[in-house]
Design an enzyme around this catalytic site. Structure first.
Site, PDB file in Angstrom:
ATOM      1  N   CYS A   2       0.842  -1.200   0.000  1.00 26.88           N
ATOM      2  CA  CYS A   2       0.000   0.000   0.000  1.00 26.88           C
ATOM      3  C   CYS A   2       0.880   1.255   0.000  1.00 26.88           C
ATOM      4  CB  CYS A   2      -0.938   0.103   1.191  1.00 26.88           C
ATOM      5  SG  CYS A   2      -1.992  -1.330   1.391  1.00 26.88           S
ATOM      6  N   ARG A  27       3.160   0.053  -5.365  1.00 29.08           N
ATOM      7  CA  ARG A  27       3.050  -0.595  -4.055  1.00 29.08           C
ATOM      8  C   ARG A  27       1.728  -1.346  -3.871  1.00 29.08           C
ATOM      9  NH1 ARG A  27       6.702   1.428  -0.354  1.00 29.08           N
ATOM     10  NH2 ARG A  27       5.376   0.751   1.352  1.00 29.08           N
ATOM     11  N   TRP A  75      -3.058  -2.563  -1.616  1.00 27.65           N
ATOM     12  CA  TRP A  75      -2.818  -3.955  -1.981  1.00 27.65           C
ATOM     13  C   TRP A  75      -3.455  -4.766  -0.858  1.00 27.65           C
ATOM     14  CZ3 TRP A  75      -0.123  -8.224   0.022  1.00 27.65           C
ATOM     15  CH2 TRP A  75       0.086  -9.266  -0.887  1.00 27.65           C
ATOM     16  N   ASN A 101      -0.907   1.637   6.047  1.00 27.76           N
ATOM     17  CA  ASN A 101      -0.121   0.631   5.340  1.00 27.76           C
ATOM     18  C   ASN A 101       0.462  -0.300   6.395  1.00 27.76           C
ATOM     19  OD1 ASN A 101       1.656  -0.796   3.676  1.00 27.76           O
ATOM     20  ND2 ASN A 101       3.245   0.752   3.852  1.00 27.76           N
ATOM     21  N   GLY A 102       0.157  -1.589   6.298  1.00 27.34           N
ATOM     22  CA  GLY A 102       0.660  -2.546   7.292  1.00 27.34           C
ATOM     23  C   GLY A 102      -0.442  -3.513   7.668  1.00 27.34           C
ATOM     24  N   GLU A 495      15.643 -17.023 -12.125  1.00 26.98           N
ATOM     25  CA  GLU A 495      15.218 -15.631 -12.304  1.00 26.98           C
ATOM     26  C   GLU A 495      14.442 -15.464 -13.621  1.00 26.98           C
ATOM     27  OE1 GLU A 495      14.780 -13.143 -10.643  1.00 26.98           O
ATOM     28  OE2 GLU A 495      14.842 -11.413 -11.960  1.00 26.98           O
ATOM     29  N   LYS A 499      10.620 -14.125 -13.825  1.00 29.70           N
ATOM     30  CA  LYS A 499      10.273 -12.941 -14.638  1.00 29.70           C
ATOM     31  C   LYS A 499       9.110 -13.252 -15.556  1.00 29.70           C
ATOM     32  CE  LYS A 499      11.738 -10.574 -13.097  1.00 29.70           C
ATOM     33  NZ  LYS A 499      12.432 -10.174 -11.940  1.00 29.70           N
ATOM     34  N   GLU A 502       5.698 -13.880 -13.463  1.00 33.58           N
ATOM     35  CA  GLU A 502       5.059 -12.761 -12.764  1.00 33.58           C
ATOM     36  C   GLU A 502       4.425 -11.744 -13.704  1.00 33.58           C
ATOM     37  OE1 GLU A 502       7.511 -10.391 -10.137  1.00 33.58           O
ATOM     38  OE2 GLU A 502       9.221 -10.552 -11.476  1.00 33.58           O
ATOM     39  N   HIS A 518      16.112 -36.337 -13.362  1.00 31.97           N
ATOM     40  CA  HIS A 518      15.582 -36.881 -12.100  1.00 31.97           C
ATOM     41  C   HIS A 518      14.084 -36.629 -11.965  1.00 31.97           C
ATOM     42  CE1 HIS A 518      19.579 -37.928 -10.857  1.00 31.97           C
ATOM     43  NE2 HIS A 518      19.991 -36.706 -11.176  1.00 31.97           N
ATOM     44  N   LYS A 617       5.143  -3.820  -5.705  1.00 27.03           N
ATOM     45  CA  LYS A 617       6.600  -3.661  -5.813  1.00 27.03           C
ATOM     46  C   LYS A 617       7.313  -4.001  -4.512  1.00 27.03           C
ATOM     47  CE  LYS A 617      10.422  -2.491  -7.858  1.00 27.03           C
ATOM     48  NZ  LYS A 617      10.963  -3.524  -8.750  1.00 27.03           N
TER      49      LYS A 617
HETATM   50  O1  M6R Z   1      12.496  -5.189  -2.532  1.00 28.12           O
HETATM   51  P1  M6R Z   1      13.023  -6.588  -2.434  1.00 28.12           P
HETATM   52  O2  M6R Z   1      14.205  -6.825  -3.280  1.00 28.12           O
HETATM   53  O3  M6R Z   1      13.263  -7.030  -1.019  1.00 28.12           O
HETATM   54  O4  M6R Z   1      11.843  -7.489  -2.999  1.00 28.12           O
HETATM   55  C1  M6R Z   1      11.914  -8.882  -2.982  1.00 28.12           C
HETATM   56  C2  M6R Z   1      10.875  -9.495  -3.891  1.00 28.12           C
HETATM   57  O5  M6R Z   1       9.588  -9.156  -3.468  1.00 28.12           O
HETATM   58  C3  M6R Z   1      11.055  -9.042  -5.345  1.00 28.12           C
HETATM   59  O6  M6R Z   1      12.333  -9.326  -5.812  1.00 28.12           O
HETATM   60  C4  M6R Z   1      10.011  -9.727  -6.254  1.00 28.12           C
HETATM   61  O7  M6R Z   1      10.278 -11.093  -6.333  1.00 28.12           O
HETATM   62  C5  M6R Z   1       9.996  -9.059  -7.630  1.00 28.12           C
HETATM   63  N1  M6R Z   1       8.654  -8.873  -8.055  1.00 28.12           N
HETATM   64  C6  M6R Z   1      10.673  -9.851  -8.673  1.00 28.12           C
HETATM   65  O8  M6R Z   1      10.614  -9.269  -9.922  1.00 28.12           O
END
Ligand code: M6R
Length: 622
Positions: A2, A27, A75, A101-102, A495, A499, A502, A518, A617
């Site tokens: 948020c 956020r 969020w 937020n929290g 990674e 990518k 997501e 395996h 984010k």
């Molecule tokens: O801000 P941070 O690097 O701690 O965030 C960690 C993950 O939430 C972040 O890397 C997330 O996996 C991204 N959406 C990946 O693209």
């Protein structure tokens, strides 16, 4: 999660709040709302399901005037994303409105108690409990808003950043935080506002930087009182006065705009060569063939006596941590463990004063990573932070660290922060190796020289893989993808898969290539695209055999190869080239075509690349 924005001053609040919400949309973006007090003293709340744009459309023709206001982009955690659960929330009498937020962990108990006292709730959120509790405290103790907020926050358990408006007191804005970030921008008195004071609030600095670079980072359990006469008073929950620590922001507004790119993600992918130049500037020296990381120089003895290093991170940052582990172990000969912060914090890990715990986090606000380092600190470990956002909670909770300096990352999918983190971990490994003398001078110099060349090689990679857009269209049919790599490229496979899933919502998994036999190889058929990172390095011959195994089961091969390699090219259905580099640095180049491919597949599927569904984010909740 948020985003919070707030304003008190002489300007109209609404445009400032809306612009701020757009900047904070990364956020959370399932609903948004604003609250203002107008000249007649009416406290309005407007909220809408969906993005900030939906909120803007919904207020058309309504009275949105007022020079004090708060706003929120959500969020969802408690209560589904709809207008009813969107913030701001009114108190029962509608004298107060509040954004949060929290997570308030004891909200159920508090809600039951308040309901017994006659409070009626309009939403399913934990947040509404806060605003009702504040009103209850005010009435019960016959105290002012500030004291009521203070007393309420002593009762609640959990994390909060809040901003509160009171229609009976339109000249005052109250804010507080614990475990969720909140920054106060202190306006510069000037002609535009007739020398009158103004204050801004933001979950990060992006809604503030346009108006002032003077900021105060609110600390945990601090409450701030701001008024139109320019008074800024901060106390803790025990009502002890705190001196505001005014800091000057080093941030450029241009960095926050898209600069002609259709999405922030694409802009950030293309920024990587320069981002990395900024990351290594002043740290790696071409003339002296040396590395200077102040975090290591200042704490040399700690690193010399370290028994082991534990790296805590989440998501993409966890993947960069894994590459860091391989490099630090190889170069500096210290055992390194990589932990999911969310798991680490709830175990009872064995940590001693000879351990160094490194937190890797782009945002510096990830709740699990922050909690993990707090646990490690309590157990006596030395804490090192690798963060991008300057002044973030994790950066401030560490003993020392290294900032990425790759500039703000707005797209939810991490790209330049990933390569920045990997580079920062390489520099850390080199700096420790230098102190421990675990590398020969020749090897040390060669690794520095080569790292300095990476930004140019990234540029080459971006320029020579333009047809990735065309390739990517072909794969929109796929329901699954497999990504394979070995050694340093196994984390790149993880990674690449993250990518893709997501932002395109295609299921994808990353594996160490040799693990296929395996079990996962059973998944291969003519429908299955398999992305293989196959540079002409290290285990090249073994990866070639792994490709053969997939080809003979009719899988589609998309490969990332070293420039000029025809062997793997000839075995592949589609092929991306990267320049030759040392084995350890391949991830910095191989990540780029994988980022581009995810981006173009998602665009071709019509996805919202910068704000994928269900994500935010920075994950500031558990
Ligand atoms: O801000 P941070 O690097 O701690 O965030 C960690 C993950 O939430 C972040 O890397 C997330 O996996 C991204 N959406 C990946 O693209």
């Amino acid at each position: 999660m948020c985003g919070i924005v707030g304003y008190i001053g002489v300007q109209q609040a609404y445009p400032i709040l809306i612009k701020g919400l757009h900047r904070l949309e990364y956020r959370g973006y399932d609903s948004a709302g604003v609250s203002m007090i107008n000249e007649e003293g009416t406290l309005s709340v407007f909220k809408e399901k969906g993005k900030v744009a939906a909120l803007e459309a919904s207020v058309e023709g309504k009275d949105i005037s007022g020079t004090i206001g708060i706003a929120h982009t959500r969020w969802a955690t408690h209560g589904e994303p709809n207008a009813k659960n969107a913030h701001p929330h009114y108190s029962q009498s509608k004298n107060l409105s509040l954004v949060h937020n929290g997570i308030i962990e004891n909200y159920k108990t508090l809600r039951t108690k308040l309901e017994e006292k006659g409070f009626e709730f309009q939403s399913d959120t934990d947040t509404e409990v806060l605003v009702q509790l504040i009103e209850y405290q005010e009435e019960k103790d016959n105290c002012d808003l500030y004291t009521a907020v203070q007393r309420s926050l002593k009762i609640v358990e959990g994390a909060y950043a809040i901003a509160v408006l009171d229609k009976r007191n339109p000249d005052v804005l109250i804010a507080a935080r614990k475990s969720s970030p909140l920054i106060i921008g202190v306006g510069q008195n000037n002609h535009e506002n007739n020398g009158q004071a103004e204050f801004f609030l933001g979950s990060d600095a992006t809604p503030i930087i346009e108006y002032t670079n003077q900021v105060v980072y609110l600390k945990d359990e601090e409450i701030a009182y701001m008024d139109r006469d320019g008074h800024l008073r901060i106390t803790n929950l025990a009502n002890v006065e705190q001196t505001p620590d005014m800091q000057t922001l080093q941030m450029n507004l241009d960095e926050l705009e898209k600069g002609g790119f259709p999405h922030f993600m694409l802009k950030e992918i293309y920024e990587q060569p320069n981002a990395l130049r900024n990351c290594i500037r002043g740290r790696l020296s071409i003339e002296e063939k040396d590395i200077k990381l102040s975090g290591i120089i200042d704490y040399r003895e700690k690193f010399l006596s370290a028994r082991r290093i534990i790296i805590c991170a989440c998501g993409t940052s966890w993947h960069s941590a894994l590459i860091g582990k391989y490099f630090i172990e190889e170069a500096a000969q210290i055992p390194v463990e990589v932990e999911y912060a969310s798991e680490f914090r709830y175990r009872n890990p064995v940590i001693t004063a000879n351990d160094i715990v490194i937190a890797v986090s782009q945002s510096g606000e990830t709740a699990d990573t922050l909690a993990a380092i707090q646990l490690a600190k309590e157990k006596g470990a030395f804490i090192y932070g690798i963060c991008n956002v300057i002044g973030s909670s994790i950066a401030r909770a560490t003993d020392t660290g290294t900032y990425l300096h790759v500039g703000p990352e707005i797209g939810v999918a991490s790209t330049k922060a990933f390569t920045g983190q990997v580079t920062a971990l390489f520099m850390l490994g080199l700096a420790i190796a230098k102190e421990k003398r675990t590398l020969s001078d020749d090897m040390f110099h060669m690794l520095i020289d080569e790292l300095l060349m990476i930004p140019d090689k990234m540029q080459w990679t971006l320029e020579h893989n333009k047809d990735v857009e065309k390739f990517s269209q072909i794969f929109t049919y796929a329901k699954n993808f497999i990504y394979l790599g070995r050694g340093y490229n196994y984390p790149v496979a993880l990674e690449g898969a993250l990518k893709l899933k997501e932002i395109s919502y295609i299921h994808a998994e990353g594996y160490p290539a040799a693990e296929m036999k395996h079990g996962p190889i059973a998944l291969i058929d003519e429908e299955m695209p398999v992305v293989v990172i196959a540079p002409k390095k290290g285990m090249y011959d073994k990866v070639v055999s792994n490709i053969q195994e997939i080809k003979s089961r009719k899988g589609k091969i998309i490969s990332v190869v070293t420039e000029g390699d025809t062997t793997v090219r000839d075995m592949s259905d589609y092929c991306f080239e990267i320049p030759d580099t040392r084995d350890c640095y391949v991830p910095l180049l191989a990540a780029i075509p994988l980022q581009l491919m995810s981006y173009y597949v998602a665009v071709a599927k019509g996805r919202n690349v910068d704000q994928p569904r269900n994500l935010a984010k920075s994950v500031t909740v558990e």
